[in-house]
Design a protein around this motif. Sequence first.
Motif, short mmCIF file in Angstrom:
data_model
loop_
_atom_site.label_atom_id
_atom_site.label_comp_id
_atom_site.label_asym_id
_atom_site.label_seq_id
_atom_site.Cartn_x
_atom_site.Cartn_y
_atom_site.Cartn_z
N PRO A 116 0.81 -1.22 0.00
CA PRO A 116 0.00 0.00 0.00
C PRO A 116 0.84 1.27 0.00
N GLN A 117 1.99 1.25 0.69
CA GLN A 117 2.85 2.43 0.70
C GLN A 117 3.43 2.70 -0.69
N VAL A 118 3.88 1.66 -1.37
CA VAL A 118 4.42 1.83 -2.72
C VAL A 118 3.31 2.29 -3.67
N ALA A 119 2.13 1.72 -3.51
CA ALA A 119 1.00 2.10 -4.37
C ALA A 119 0.68 3.58 -4.22
N VAL A 120 0.63 4.06 -2.99
CA VAL A 120 0.28 5.46 -2.77
C VAL A 120 1.39 6.39 -3.27
N ARG A 124 0.25 8.78 -6.27
CA ARG A 124 0.20 10.21 -5.92
C ARG A 124 1.39 10.97 -6.47
N LEU A 125 2.60 10.47 -6.24
CA LEU A 125 3.78 11.25 -6.56
C LEU A 125 4.32 11.02 -7.96
N ILE A 126 4.19 9.82 -8.47
CA ILE A 126 4.74 9.53 -9.80
C ILE A 126 3.69 9.74 -10.89
N GLU A 127 2.51 9.15 -10.69
CA GLU A 127 1.46 9.27 -11.71
C GLU A 127 0.65 10.55 -11.58
N GLY A 128 0.67 11.19 -10.41
CA GLY A 128 0.02 12.48 -10.23
C GLY A 128 -1.49 12.44 -9.99
N PHE A 129 -2.00 11.31 -9.53
CA PHE A 129 -3.43 11.23 -9.22
C PHE A 129 -3.72 12.01 -7.94
N ALA A 131 -5.64 12.72 -4.28
CA ALA A 131 -5.89 11.84 -3.13
C ALA A 131 -7.23 11.15 -3.27
N ILE A 132 -8.22 11.84 -3.81
CA ILE A 132 -9.55 11.25 -4.00
C ILE A 132 -9.48 10.10 -5.00
N GLU A 133 -8.75 10.30 -6.11
CA GLU A 133 -8.62 9.24 -7.11
C GLU A 133 -7.87 8.04 -6.55
N VAL A 134 -6.81 8.30 -5.79
CA VAL A 134 -6.05 7.20 -5.18
C VAL A 134 -6.94 6.43 -4.21
N ALA A 135 -7.75 7.15 -3.46
CA ALA A 135 -8.68 6.50 -2.53
C ALA A 135 -9.63 5.57 -3.27
N TYR A 150 1.93 10.00 4.10
CA TYR A 150 2.83 10.57 5.11
C TYR A 150 3.73 9.48 5.68
N ARG A 151 3.14 8.34 6.06
CA ARG A 151 3.93 7.25 6.63
C ARG A 151 4.88 6.65 5.58
N ALA A 152 4.43 6.58 4.34
CA ALA A 152 5.27 6.02 3.28
C ALA A 152 6.49 6.90 3.04
N LYS A 153 6.30 8.21 3.00
CA LYS A 153 7.42 9.13 2.82
C LYS A 153 8.40 9.03 3.99
N LYS A 154 7.85 8.96 5.17
CA LYS A 154 8.67 8.87 6.38
C LYS A 154 9.49 7.58 6.37
N SER A 155 8.85 6.46 6.04
CA SER A 155 9.54 5.17 5.98
C SER A 155 10.58 5.18 4.87
#
Length: 169
Positions: A116-120, A124-129, A131-135, A150-155
């Motif tokens: 899920p972290q890689v997916a988000v 969000r960051l690579i494909e540019g969707f 937050a609503i679309e990612v949800a 937030y947790r994915a970036k931190k990790s």
Amino acid sequence: MQTDSFDAIYEELFPVLYRFVRMRVPQSDVEDVTAEVLTKVWRALANFEGKSSLKSWALKIAYHHIADFYRTRKGKGMQIVSLSDEIKATTATEDHSDHLLTVLSVGDTLAKLSEPQVAVIQLRLIEGFSAIEVAQILGITQQAVDSLLYRAKKSFRKYYEMENAGGVR
């Protein structure tokens, strides 16, 4: 929805679906899984209601298809495919060693994160969707997407810094 030609749908969706699949399945299965996802999208196109973008709808189908792909592989969970093997298998005609080290390091770091972290991060960051679309793609709330990002970036930052603490590998 008015049905476009398969070629038009393919041209619009293939690049994003291929990138999404490539990070989640072994290289030997990427083309087959991508083709299966495109086939599913084409067959389900009549059911597309337009409540989201076509790309986010197709990625939701891909996300579920990949989960099914791993379910049929006798309990092997979804995995993030390391870029290391893919890059090491290619032959470079020029010296891109600094760039390759960075790509390998980022790929190795991504492989340490949860799916899920890689997916988000990818959506969000690579494909540019949004937050609503990612949800919608991941089947979670917008708040969960924001928290997960937030947790994915931190990790990612933690693992990347740990991996590169000693300088060049």
